[in-house]
Design an enzyme around this catalytic site. Structure first.
Site, PDB file in Angstrom:
ATOM      1  N   SER A  43       0.798  -1.222   0.000  1.00 30.78           N
ATOM      2  CA  SER A  43       0.000   0.000   0.000  1.00 30.78           C
ATOM      3  C   SER A  43       0.829   1.269   0.000  1.00 30.78           C
ATOM      4  CB  SER A  43      -0.949   0.015   1.199  1.00 30.78           C
ATOM      5  OG  SER A  43      -0.234   0.213   2.400  1.00 30.78           O
ATOM      6  N   LYS A  85       1.080   4.267   6.883  1.00 32.62           N
ATOM      7  CA  LYS A  85       0.401   5.157   5.936  1.00 32.62           C
ATOM      8  C   LYS A  85       1.014   6.550   6.016  1.00 32.62           C
ATOM      9  CE  LYS A  85      -2.684   2.009   4.945  1.00 32.62           C
ATOM     10  NZ  LYS A  85      -2.477   1.208   3.768  1.00 32.62           N
TER      11      LYS A  85
END
Length: 191
Positions: A43, A85
């Site tokens: 991701s 993230k």
């Protein structure tokens, strides 16, 4: 002869003391100051790769979170040990995403996101525009169309108490999916 043995034993004892003190110091540092974190998944491509080893500064010492910071968080609603993230917006800011063009806006300003793998086309259930609540951040992966992030209601905006810290240094690179080789030129600061 007995004096030699006593001196030798004393030397071993002192060396053991130094060893134990160093181990305790390392344990304290890696409990309260730093953490090591391994990237799992894709991701954060292209910024971070699978199996990258990161040095993370613990939350109490890393100061305020700013857009662009790469953070390590823990959120049991996704049943993952840790999530890595990028902070896109902080408390009070308004996030809006135009999924037709793949553009992310914060407070009406289009983000210049040189770090993303591709524009943001995938919706995950959150409604936009969205104001980030007090004490929270809005996070997204750099590989936007292959990332479960704040666009997903299961994660949503993240209370900063769930953030373990900020990723600061890439200590050891993971192997590239394309080449299978490690790019040691990537070692250093994480942005």
């Amino acid at each position: 002869m007995e004096e030699k043995e006593n001196a030798k034993a004393k030397g071993y004892y002192e060396a053991l003391q130094v060893f134990i003190k160093n181990i305790l110091l390392m344990m304290l540092l890696f409990t309260f100051v730093f953490r090591l974190s391994v990237v799992r998944g894709h991701s954060m491509l292209p910024s971070l790769q699978e199996q990258d080893l990161l040095l993370v500064v613990s939350r109490p010492l890393c100061g305020e979170f700013q857009p662009g910071d790469i953070v390590v968080l823990q959120k049991t609603s996704l049943q993952l040990n840790q999530i890595i993230k990028r902070v896109i917006a902080t408390e009070g800011q308004v996030v809006d995403i135009d999924f037709g063009t793949g553009t992310v806006y914060v407070d009406g300003q289009r983000l210049q996101e040189d770090y993303v793998n591709e524009p943001t086309y995938r919706e995950e259930g959150m409604e936009f525009p969205l104001r980030v609540p007090e004490g929270s951040v809005f996070v997204m992966g750099d590989n936007r169309n292959h990332s479960t992030d704040s666009r997903d209601a299961r994660l949503g905006t993240v209370d900063v108490r769930y953030i373990a810290g900020k990723a600061k240094i890439l200590l050891f690179p993971g192997a590239s999916e394309e080449t299978g080789r490690r790019d040691f030129g990537r070692i250093g600061g994480v942005d």
